[in-house]
Write a protein that holds these residues in place. Sequence first.
Motif, PDB file in Angstrom:
ATOM      1  N   ALA A   1      43.305 -23.368  20.242  1.00 38.53           N
ATOM      2  CA  ALA A   1      44.539 -22.582  20.375  1.00 38.53           C
ATOM      3  C   ALA A   1      44.274 -21.279  21.129  1.00 38.53           C
ATOM      4  O   ALA A   1      45.067 -20.873  21.992  1.00 38.53           O
ATOM      5  CB  ALA A   1      45.122 -22.290  18.996  1.00 38.53           C
ATOM      6  N   ILE A   2      43.156 -20.637  20.807  1.00 39.34           N
ATOM      7  CA  ILE A   2      42.798 -19.386  21.486  1.00 39.34           C
ATOM      8  C   ILE A   2      42.630 -19.623  22.985  1.00 39.34           C
ATOM      9  O   ILE A   2      43.176 -18.880  23.814  1.00 39.34           O
ATOM     10  CB  ILE A   2      41.501 -18.803  20.873  1.00 39.34           C
ATOM     11  N   ILE A   3      41.885 -20.674  23.347  1.00 39.46           N
ATOM     12  CA  ILE A   3      41.643 -20.985  24.758  1.00 39.46           C
ATOM     13  C   ILE A   3      42.967 -21.296  25.467  1.00 39.46           C
ATOM     14  O   ILE A   3      43.227 -20.826  26.587  1.00 39.46           O
ATOM     15  CB  ILE A   3      40.667 -22.166  24.899  1.00 39.46           C
ATOM     16  N   SER A   4      43.822 -22.078  24.815  1.00 38.55           N
ATOM     17  CA  SER A   4      45.098 -22.467  25.405  1.00 38.55           C
ATOM     18  C   SER A   4      45.973 -21.252  25.704  1.00 38.55           C
ATOM     19  O   SER A   4      46.568 -21.147  26.782  1.00 38.55           O
ATOM     20  CB  SER A   4      45.830 -23.426  24.453  1.00 38.55           C
ATOM     21  N   ILE A   5      46.054 -20.324  24.761  1.00 38.63           N
ATOM     22  CA  ILE A   5      46.889 -19.133  24.965  1.00 38.63           C
ATOM     23  C   ILE A   5      46.334 -18.276  26.094  1.00 38.63           C
ATOM     24  O   ILE A   5      47.088 -17.774  26.948  1.00 38.63           O
ATOM     25  CB  ILE A   5      46.999 -18.330  23.651  1.00 38.63           C
TER      26      ILE A   5
ATOM     27  N   ASP B   1      52.920 -13.751  16.992  1.00 34.20           N
ATOM     28  CA  ASP B   1      53.422 -14.905  16.241  1.00 34.20           C
ATOM     29  C   ASP B   1      54.186 -15.884  17.126  1.00 34.20           C
ATOM     30  O   ASP B   1      54.070 -17.105  16.961  1.00 34.20           O
ATOM     31  CB  ASP B   1      54.324 -14.445  15.094  1.00 34.20           C
ATOM     32  N   SER B   2      54.958 -15.349  18.069  1.00 34.01           N
ATOM     33  CA  SER B   2      55.764 -16.242  18.909  1.00 34.01           C
ATOM     34  C   SER B   2      54.866 -17.129  19.770  1.00 34.01           C
ATOM     35  O   SER B   2      55.150 -18.321  19.966  1.00 34.01           O
ATOM     36  CB  SER B   2      56.721 -15.433  19.792  1.00 34.01           C
ATOM     37  N   LEU B   3      53.771 -16.576  20.294  1.00 31.88           N
ATOM     38  CA  LEU B   3      52.832 -17.372  21.093  1.00 31.88           C
ATOM     39  C   LEU B   3      52.178 -18.453  20.236  1.00 31.88           C
ATOM     40  O   LEU B   3      51.994 -19.594  20.679  1.00 31.88           O
ATOM     41  CB  LEU B   3      51.748 -16.470  21.698  1.00 31.88           C
ATOM     42  N   ILE B   4      51.830 -18.082  19.012  1.00 33.90           N
ATOM     43  CA  ILE B   4      51.205 -19.050  18.107  1.00 33.90           C
ATOM     44  C   ILE B   4      52.207 -20.132  17.713  1.00 33.90           C
ATOM     45  O   ILE B   4      51.852 -21.319  17.612  1.00 33.90           O
ATOM     46  CB  ILE B   4      50.636 -18.333  16.862  1.00 33.90           C
ATOM     47  N   ASP B   5      53.449 -19.744  17.519  1.00 35.44           N
ATOM     48  CA  ASP B   5      54.497 -20.722  17.195  1.00 35.44           C
ATOM     49  C   ASP B   5      54.638 -21.763  18.300  1.00 35.44           C
ATOM     50  O   ASP B   5      54.821 -22.961  18.031  1.00 35.44           O
ATOM     51  CB  ASP B   5      55.837 -20.018  16.973  1.00 35.44           C
ATOM     52  N   ILE B   6      54.563 -21.309  19.545  1.00 38.42           N
ATOM     53  CA  ILE B   6      54.663 -22.227  20.685  1.00 38.42           C
ATOM     54  C   ILE B   6      53.504 -23.222  20.655  1.00 38.42           C
ATOM     55  O   ILE B   6      53.677 -24.423  20.889  1.00 38.42           O
ATOM     56  CB  ILE B   6      54.689 -21.446  22.012  1.00 38.42           C
TER      57      ILE B   6
ATOM     58  N   ARG C   1      45.797 -18.152  12.046  1.00 33.21           N
ATOM     59  CA  ARG C   1      46.703 -17.298  12.821  1.00 33.21           C
ATOM     60  C   ARG C   1      46.088 -15.903  13.002  1.00 33.21           C
ATOM     61  O   ARG C   1      46.186 -15.298  14.071  1.00 33.21           O
ATOM     62  CB  ARG C   1      48.068 -17.211  12.135  1.00 33.21           C
ATOM     63  N   GLN C   2      45.433 -15.423  11.941  1.00 34.97           N
ATOM     64  CA  GLN C   2      44.769 -14.114  12.040  1.00 34.97           C
ATOM     65  C   GLN C   2      43.658 -14.153  13.086  1.00 34.97           C
ATOM     66  O   GLN C   2      43.489 -13.208  13.875  1.00 34.97           O
ATOM     67  CB  GLN C   2      44.191 -13.714  10.681  1.00 34.97           C
ATOM     68  N   ALA C   3      42.899 -15.250  13.112  1.00 33.47           N
ATOM     69  CA  ALA C   3      41.811 -15.382  14.084  1.00 33.47           C
ATOM     70  C   ALA C   3      42.351 -15.419  15.505  1.00 33.47           C
ATOM     71  O   ALA C   3      41.795 -14.773  16.415  1.00 33.47           O
ATOM     72  CB  ALA C   3      41.007 -16.650  13.795  1.00 33.47           C
ATOM     73  N   ILE C   4      43.430 -16.146  15.729  1.00 34.00           N
ATOM     74  CA  ILE C   4      44.024 -16.229  17.069  1.00 34.00           C
ATOM     75  C   ILE C   4      44.506 -14.853  17.509  1.00 34.00           C
ATOM     76  O   ILE C   4      44.256 -14.419  18.646  1.00 34.00           O
ATOM     77  CB  ILE C   4      45.179 -17.256  17.076  1.00 34.00           C
ATOM     78  N   THR C   5      45.180 -14.148  16.617  1.00 39.09           N
ATOM     79  CA  THR C   5      45.674 -12.803  16.932  1.00 39.09           C
ATOM     80  C   THR C   5      44.528 -11.851  17.239  1.00 39.09           C
ATOM     81  O   THR C   5      44.576 -11.078  18.204  1.00 39.09           O
ATOM     82  CB  THR C   5      46.501 -12.259  15.746  1.00 39.09           C
ATOM     83  N   THR C   6      43.474 -11.902  16.444  1.00 38.90           N
ATOM     84  CA  THR C   6      42.316 -11.017  16.650  1.00 38.90           C
ATOM     85  C   THR C   6      41.649 -11.301  17.989  1.00 38.90           C
ATOM     86  O   THR C   6      41.279 -10.379  18.721  1.00 38.90           O
ATOM     87  CB  THR C   6      41.300 -11.194  15.507  1.00 38.90           C
ATOM     88  N   ALA C   7      41.502 -12.579  18.322  1.00 37.31           N
ATOM     89  CA  ALA C   7      40.857 -12.950  19.589  1.00 37.31           C
ATOM     90  C   ALA C   7      41.625 -12.415  20.784  1.00 37.31           C
ATOM     91  O   ALA C   7      41.035 -11.935  21.767  1.00 37.31           O
ATOM     92  CB  ALA C   7      40.734 -14.470  19.684  1.00 37.31           C
ATOM     93  N   ILE C   8      42.949 -12.464  20.719  1.00 33.44           N
ATOM     94  CA  ILE C   8      43.766 -12.041  21.857  1.00 33.44           C
ATOM     95  C   ILE C   8      43.839 -10.520  21.947  1.00 33.44           C
ATOM     96  O   ILE C   8      43.835  -9.951  23.048  1.00 33.44           O
ATOM     97  CB  ILE C   8      45.191 -12.638  21.737  1.00 33.44           C
TER      98      ILE C   8
END
Length: 731
Positions: A355-359, A308-313, A327-334
């Motif tokens: 967002a996924i690529i950026s993280i 969550d903290s990474l997504i918040d950034i 947010r669920q998709a970003i978490t799953t990808a990582i």
Amino acid sequence: MAGEVLHIEGSVETVLYKNSANGYAVLDLDAGGELITVVGALGEVEEGEILILEGSYETHRKFGTQFRAEYCEHKLPDTVINIEKYLASGAIKGIGPALAKRIVGVFGEDTLDVIENDPYRLATVKGISRSKCAEISDEARKLFSLRLIMSFLSQYDVKSSFAMKTFRHFGPDAIELIQHDPYVLCNDAVGLDFNKADSIAHDMHIDKNADNRVIAGVQHILKANAANGHSCLPLDVLVKLTTPALDISEKDFYKSYNSALDDNELFEYKKNEREYVYLPDYYYAEQFIADRIHVLKDFTSPEDFNYDSLIDIEEEEKGINYEMLQRQAITTAISRGLMVLTGGPGTGKTTTLNAIISIFEKRGDKVLLAAPTGRAAKRMSDLTGYEAKTIHRLLEVVYDNSDIPVFAHNENNPLDCDVLVIDEMSMVDSVLFEKLLRAVRLGCKLIMVGDYHQLPSVGAGNLLEDIIYSGVVPVVQLTEIFRQAKKSCIITNAHKIVSGEYPDLTRKDSDFFFMKRDDYGQAVDLIVDLAKRRLPKAYNYSPVDDIQIITPSRKSAVGTVELNKILQDKLNPAENGKNEYRGFVYIYRTGDKVMQTRNNYDIVWKKGDEQGAGIFNGDIGKIVAIDYPTQSASVDFDGRIASYPFDTLSQLDLAYAITVHKSQGCEFEAVIIPVMSGFEKLSYRNLLYTAVTRAKKLLILIGSEEKIQQMVDNNKRTRRYTCLRDMLKSN
């Protein structure tokens, strides 16, 4: 008379142009004192040799009358003058004009017989050593073998282009192999049609129930069904198709079938107590996909970590609030080794992907992006701001020792990346995905993005849907249509269609319009007027670059073939100084919009200082030059200038109008879709949905409201035979 099939014979006076890769040549033939310009796939042709040709005369706009050869038989020259001319032309590597004159001076009309049968006698000629004799003999053997193969196959009316492929694949022993089993000509390297090989086999008195005939026939039927999307066929269906087609009994079928299974020429897979039959390539592909997906799935984070903290950034930096599923998709990808991100238009797939690529990049991971076609890759680049390549360019096409195209990246040379993102996964077929997975190293994360409501791939398999419904791979489906997207009637109507609701056809102030036309002629007139005059005038759209007509079928008055001819005449008419080439279906003209219709790994292209090879099914370009002296056309595919010998232009369709299937992965500023009566087999929901979602800013449906409603009501998806879902579940 033009079009009449004729036989001519003569000696080659001058070779004006030749392409050694495909055997295409342009030459002047001395036929009894008359000089005739000949064009066609003539093989390795040299000045001085004798050609026996079958073909017809045609009139070229610039060069006048030419003889287009369909079949060619080569005979070695039999006069001293022609033999010297033949050798002087460089026919045999190592012999130039001066040496040719000396050799012919010694041996006269026996020269070629000496070279072929007693080459060491050449050592009596000044300047030729015994080692030089061996070199000349080796080169001559290759040349004479090609001539023999072309002559041998010409008696069965096999075109010279197939003879060239046969020689390149099988070498000097080709005739012996063909006499033993003519069905070897059906392999992928030569590509002769089964029915043609079957005709040769009949002339050779091969029994109709011979194993090689039955197995080749079964493989032919499986290949034909693979072209329709089936990676396999149920055994009972295959028997019913094969026995009447080959005029054999079921006993004959099973005898040969079991032999093919023993020799791994066919494979069998049992699903739900029913046997399914595969060609080797498709069986290996689906088995490998199932195995590798389970391995990649195991490469996940050791424990569920809160991201969550990474997504918040990301939210703070981008000024975006991601909704729960994003947010669920970003978490799953990582956190997972692989995942599927799916959803319809306007649901935020691109925002989520960015967002996924950026993280990943902030973590120091190397990310690569790819899509099935050039248009889809370019669109991915435009939307994400990151470079995306086609899957073929990502894997890099090279040639093996047998001159067969293969991918440079595989298990032994994996892609250099930590994360691989593949967009438009609905377009990816099983065989291509297998090649891609072989190039993904263990530990690399794989993110698959696509909309499974769209049509399945042109190639065999039902990959994305099978992966999603297997339940094996983590899937996040975005469902919320964002506020900005809701302003687009294209997007809201697309979601209505996919949900089984009728689109709103009444609005006159939006980006989605319906124009009622019941008459085919009136519909065609309206399409032409919209593309040529009304849309360019109202929206400043380019008729060729911005407007795309998309239609369900190639056939009928509103099918692609007829529409393309009409649109070409209106949008890119013939003019003095505008070169053109007349093909079998279309006239190809400088300025025409065209689409490649099959993968071709041999077409050479340049883009600035970059050079490569390969243009692939679905790539759209524009003809920028037609060059008569070199008998070739230049086509611009988004900056890659590709060269097409005239005999390969049949791989290009005019693309003012394209089918829905061919439009996948593309997005156009304005799309016009005729939805008329007929096309019953193509009147289903996900075909209409796929067509509608190709429009970026403007969509116009032309036809009947009843037909549109019929398509929405018909949610029967095209059935495809494949066992991948079962393999994934049972692995």
